[in-house]
Design a protein around this motif. Sequence first.
Motif, mmCIF file in Angstrom:
data_model
loop_
_atom_site.group_PDB
_atom_site.id
_atom_site.type_symbol
_atom_site.label_atom_id
_atom_site.label_comp_id
_atom_site.label_asym_id
_atom_site.label_seq_id
_atom_site.Cartn_x
_atom_site.Cartn_y
_atom_site.Cartn_z
ATOM 1 N N ARG A 165 0.839 -1.203 0.000
ATOM 2 C CA ARG A 165 0.000 0.000 0.000
ATOM 3 C C ARG A 165 0.870 1.248 0.000
ATOM 4 N NH1 ARG A 165 -2.854 -1.880 5.365
ATOM 5 N NH2 ARG A 165 -2.394 -3.797 4.238
ATOM 6 N N GLU A 217 -10.272 6.038 6.330
ATOM 7 C CA GLU A 217 -9.870 4.703 5.880
ATOM 8 C C GLU A 217 -9.192 3.914 6.998
ATOM 9 O OE1 GLU A 217 -9.242 5.908 1.162
ATOM 10 O OE2 GLU A 217 -7.506 5.426 2.408
ATOM 11 N N LEU A 218 -8.389 4.591 7.816
ATOM 12 C CA LEU A 218 -7.704 3.890 8.911
ATOM 13 C C LEU A 218 -8.665 3.473 10.018
ATOM 14 C CD1 LEU A 218 -4.394 5.953 9.292
ATOM 15 C CD2 LEU A 218 -4.824 3.926 7.902
ATOM 16 N N TYR A 270 -9.840 -2.568 8.496
ATOM 17 C CA TYR A 270 -8.474 -2.173 8.169
ATOM 18 C C TYR A 270 -7.454 -2.950 9.011
ATOM 19 C CZ TYR A 270 -4.290 0.476 7.193
ATOM 20 O OH TYR A 270 -3.018 0.824 6.808
#
Length: 362
Positions: A73, A122-123, A128
């Motif tokens: 990523r 997103e985190l 995740y």
Amino acid sequence: MGPTDDTFRRGLRARARGAGSNAAGRFEEEERHAFDDGWDIPEEDRLIRTEVRIERPRSAITYNRSPDLPFDRSINPYRGCEHGCIYCFARPTHAYLNLSPGMDFETRLIARPGIGPVLERELRARSYVPRTIALGTNTDPYQPVAAEYRVMREVLEVLAAFDHPLAIVTKGAMVERDLDLLAPMAARGLARVGISLTTLDADLARRLEPRAAAPARRLETIRRLAAAGVPVRVMLSPVIPGLTDAEIEPILAAARDAGATAASWIMLRLPREVSPLFQEWLHTHARTRAAKVMARVRDVHGGRDHDPEWGRRMRGQGVWSELIGQRFNAAMRRTGLSVPQPALRCDLFRPPPRAGDQLSLL
């Protein structure tokens, strides 16, 4: 946006730029060619300036499954790169924006301010799973326009708040500006930096990488990062056979003396539009070596300018690739740079509490 000129319009001058042309991207249906129409009308004489457009990001993290890469990523704060490195493998990505991989790549940039809140969202996703995030693997997060837009700072502030591991690659001295975040993260095993160093020859670097920090300045950046406790890897990226491969040993020695603790290398590769741009540069800036350099490049890539096969595209194959690899490994052993860097920690990852969140009793 319209097709781009293959050459610069009359009256435009390029200074401290890498590309010598601006051919339309491969997805364009039309091309424009500059020519003298015979009208005796004076043209405005002006430099080609950097233009920056703003993109409001909908996502921050990009995932990959490449077996050639040590990360899965990455985050790209900018599209295009003002450093103007003529060999940059990322140039063809500008074609997807209806822009030229040539001069447009280094003068028509896209910044992504506002990426911090997107990354935080997103985190915080329940699904995740933390892994090291790479920054600077496509275009440089500390290129000159970063002085104004400071997108990288947004990213670092979020990653620091989440105790998320990160690895940076850059040619820019502006990474020093973020030592107040990077040093504490490095002390906890969450951060390291790779400084890309192609040559120690200041004149060659100015022509190859016209707006990147000079080699001596990059060595100083290694010193300052190391002094702050940030692990630094020197990256010979790319090694240009017939042009910069003679510098493998002195580059590693200079980086070691500056405080680097690890090293890596990548062979020059010339995908898609990069090959004609690089060959144009060779005939302008290194004409006497052009044939030798391209012969070596094709030799290590199986007769082609670029071999896209996994396992070969980064190092090449054949006698010259093996020789460079052997020299690099021997130089690493002599300089003490062959010790593997410890893995960055993922076990410290914690989403920080938000206003109104119920606090844990433990």
